[in-house]
Scaffold this motif. Structure first.
Motif, PDB file in Angstrom:
ATOM      1  N   LEU A  83      50.267  44.211  30.530  1.00 20.00           N
ATOM      2  CA  LEU A  83      50.261  45.657  30.752  1.00 20.00           C
ATOM      3  C   LEU A  83      49.049  46.298  30.082  1.00 20.00           C
ATOM      4  O   LEU A  83      48.412  47.191  30.649  1.00 20.00           O
ATOM      5  CB  LEU A  83      51.558  46.283  30.237  1.00 20.00           C
ATOM      6  N   SER A  84      48.715  45.816  28.901  1.00 16.87           N
ATOM      7  CA  SER A  84      47.535  46.318  28.207  1.00 16.87           C
ATOM      8  C   SER A  84      46.254  45.952  28.960  1.00 16.87           C
ATOM      9  O   SER A  84      45.378  46.796  29.157  1.00 16.87           O
ATOM     10  CB  SER A  84      47.505  45.744  26.782  1.00 16.87           C
ATOM     11  N   LEU A  85      46.149  44.704  29.391  1.00 22.53           N
ATOM     12  CA  LEU A  85      44.987  44.249  30.155  1.00 22.53           C
ATOM     13  C   LEU A  85      44.793  45.089  31.420  1.00 22.53           C
ATOM     14  O   LEU A  85      43.675  45.453  31.766  1.00 22.53           O
ATOM     15  CB  LEU A  85      45.142  42.774  30.544  1.00 22.53           C
ATOM     16  N   ALA A  86      45.894  45.412  32.083  1.00 24.25           N
ATOM     17  CA  ALA A  86      45.824  46.193  33.323  1.00 24.25           C
ATOM     18  C   ALA A  86      45.532  47.666  33.054  1.00 24.25           C
ATOM     19  O   ALA A  86      45.272  48.421  33.999  1.00 24.25           O
ATOM     20  CB  ALA A  86      47.130  46.052  34.105  1.00 24.25           C
ATOM     21  N   GLY A  87      45.594  48.090  31.809  1.00 17.12           N
ATOM     22  CA  GLY A  87      45.265  49.474  31.476  1.00 17.12           C
ATOM     23  C   GLY A  87      46.413  50.448  31.637  1.00 17.12           C
ATOM     24  O   GLY A  87      46.203  51.652  31.773  1.00 17.12           O
ATOM     25  N   ARG A 108      33.250  47.774  49.612  1.00 18.93           N
ATOM     26  CA  ARG A 108      32.823  47.144  48.360  1.00 18.93           C
ATOM     27  C   ARG A 108      33.783  46.028  47.972  1.00 18.93           C
ATOM     28  O   ARG A 108      33.360  44.925  47.618  1.00 18.93           O
ATOM     29  CB  ARG A 108      32.725  48.189  47.252  1.00 18.93           C
ATOM     30  N   LEU A 109      35.078  46.309  48.032  1.00 19.76           N
ATOM     31  CA  LEU A 109      36.081  45.292  47.721  1.00 19.76           C
ATOM     32  C   LEU A 109      35.995  44.147  48.726  1.00 19.76           C
ATOM     33  O   LEU A 109      36.033  42.976  48.351  1.00 19.76           O
ATOM     34  CB  LEU A 109      37.489  45.899  47.718  1.00 19.76           C
ATOM     35  N   GLN A 125      38.312  40.669  39.892  1.00 19.67           N
ATOM     36  CA  GLN A 125      38.325  39.503  39.015  1.00 19.67           C
ATOM     37  C   GLN A 125      39.569  38.655  39.267  1.00 19.67           C
ATOM     38  O   GLN A 125      39.490  37.428  39.337  1.00 19.67           O
ATOM     39  CB  GLN A 125      38.259  39.929  37.554  1.00 19.67           C
ATOM     40  N   ILE A 126      40.720  39.304  39.412  1.00 19.39           N
ATOM     41  CA  ILE A 126      41.962  38.578  39.682  1.00 19.39           C
ATOM     42  C   ILE A 126      41.824  37.782  40.976  1.00 19.39           C
ATOM     43  O   ILE A 126      42.171  36.603  41.044  1.00 19.39           O
ATOM     44  CB  ILE A 126      43.156  39.546  39.761  1.00 19.39           C
ATOM     45  N   LEU A 127      41.320  38.431  42.013  1.00 17.59           N
ATOM     46  CA  LEU A 127      41.201  37.753  43.308  1.00 17.59           C
ATOM     47  C   LEU A 127      40.145  36.647  43.271  1.00 17.59           C
ATOM     48  O   LEU A 127      40.323  35.600  43.902  1.00 17.59           O
ATOM     49  CB  LEU A 127      40.884  38.768  44.403  1.00 17.59           C
ATOM     50  N   ALA A 128      39.058  36.859  42.545  1.00 15.64           N
ATOM     51  CA  ALA A 128      37.996  35.861  42.484  1.00 15.64           C
ATOM     52  C   ALA A 128      38.387  34.661  41.620  1.00 15.64           C
ATOM     53  O   ALA A 128      38.060  33.522  41.961  1.00 15.64           O
ATOM     54  CB  ALA A 128      36.714  36.494  41.948  1.00 15.64           C
ATOM     55  N   ASP A 129      39.088  34.897  40.516  1.00 18.57           N
ATOM     56  CA  ASP A 129      39.411  33.832  39.571  1.00 18.57           C
ATOM     57  C   ASP A 129      40.689  33.075  39.921  1.00 18.57           C
ATOM     58  O   ASP A 129      40.924  31.985  39.413  1.00 18.57           O
ATOM     59  CB  ASP A 129      39.557  34.391  38.150  1.00 18.57           C
ATOM     60  N   LEU A 184      39.486  48.556  39.778  1.00 18.56           N
ATOM     61  CA  LEU A 184      38.916  47.811  40.908  1.00 18.56           C
ATOM     62  C   LEU A 184      38.232  46.529  40.437  1.00 18.56           C
ATOM     63  O   LEU A 184      38.368  45.478  41.069  1.00 18.56           O
ATOM     64  CB  LEU A 184      37.916  48.671  41.669  1.00 18.56           C
ATOM     65  N   GLU A 185      37.510  46.626  39.332  1.00 17.21           N
ATOM     66  CA  GLU A 185      36.835  45.440  38.803  1.00 17.21           C
ATOM     67  C   GLU A 185      37.850  44.388  38.353  1.00 17.21           C
ATOM     68  O   GLU A 185      37.645  43.188  38.566  1.00 17.21           O
ATOM     69  CB  GLU A 185      35.898  45.832  37.669  1.00 17.21           C
TER      70      GLU A 185
END
Length: 188
Positions: A70-74, A144-145, A127-131, A122-123
Motif C-alpha cells: 500500500l505504501s509502495l502504491a502511494g 504513452r502507456l 514498471q509492474i507490467l514491464a517487470d 503511471l510509472e
C-alpha cells in the motif's frame, strides 16, 4: 494490448476472458491451467471488493507485506482501512496496483488502468507490467502507456478483433495483420 476501439466490446471481451460472461459465439478458446489466478480490474471496481483495503491485501499476503505494498502504491496511510467506495478515483487506482501485486496473478485483465493515476502512479503501473512475468491484456486509450508496455496491439473494429503489425507505430500507420480477426459479439 487493446488500443482504443469499441468500449463495450473491449469490456465484453475482458469479461469473457475472466469467465464473468459467456460468449454467444466463441471462435477461440482460452486455456488456463487449473488454479490459475486472474486479476480483472474494470473501470468501476478496479478489482477491489467492498472490504477495507488492508483486509483485501491481507487475504493474499501477511500484514507487513500488505502495508509495504500500500505504501509502495502511494495509498495514504490514513486510507488503508477505508472501504473502496470512500476513496477518490486516484486512491482506488493506486489501491488496485497494490492488490495486483499482492495477488500475484497469472493473468492480468486491465481496463483503462491509467485512469485517475498521476505520473508516479503511471510509472509504477508501467514498471509492474514491464517487470512482471504475468500475462496481461490491457485496454487503454493512452498512447504513452501503450508504447511503454504494448508488445502486440489490437483494436476491436465493427465487432472484429484487428491486429496491427509493428505495435503502436503499426497502429498509427494502419498496418493491419493479414489474418482475419475473431468476432466479438456484444450482448443484446
Amino acid at each position: 494490448l487493446l488500443l482504443g476501439g469499441e468500449p463495450q466490446a473491449n469490456t465484453a471481451l475482458l469479461d469473457v476472458l475472466a469467465a464473468r460472461r459467456r460468449s454467444d459465439a466463441p471462435d477461440g478458446w482460452v486455456w488456463l491451467r487449473p488454479g490459475a489466478r486472474v486479476f480483472r480490474a474494470d473501470r468501476a471496481t478496479r478489482g477491489l471488493t467492498p472490504v477495507p483495503l488492508r483486509e483485501q491485501l491481507e487475504a493474499w499476503v501477511h500484514a507487513p507485506r500488505a502495508a509495504s505494498l500500500l505504501s509502495l502504491a502511494g495509498v495514504p496511510v490514513d486510507r488503508w482501512r477505508a472501504h473502496p467506495d470512500a476513496l477518490s478515483g486516484g486512491e482506488r487506482a493506486r489501491a488496485s496496483l497494490a492488490l495486483m501485486l499482492a495477488s500475484e496473478p497469472d493473468l492480468l485483465l486491465l481496463e483503462e488502468p491509467e485512469r485517475d493515476l498521476d505520473l508516479a502512479g503511471l510509472e509504477l503501473l508501467e514498471q509492474i507490467l514491464a517487470d512482471s512475468r504475468t500475462a496481461a491484456i490491457v485496454v487503454t486509450h493512452d498512447l504513452r502507456l501503450a508504447e511503454a508496455v504494448g508488445e502486440e496491439v489490437a483494436t476491436i473494429v465493427e465487432g472484429s478483433l484487428v491486429r496491427w503489425r509493428g505495435g503502436v507505430e503499426g497502429w498509427r500507420k494502419g498496418r493491419r495483420q493479414q489474418e482475419v480477426g475473431i468476432a466479438v459479439h456484444l450482448p443484446e
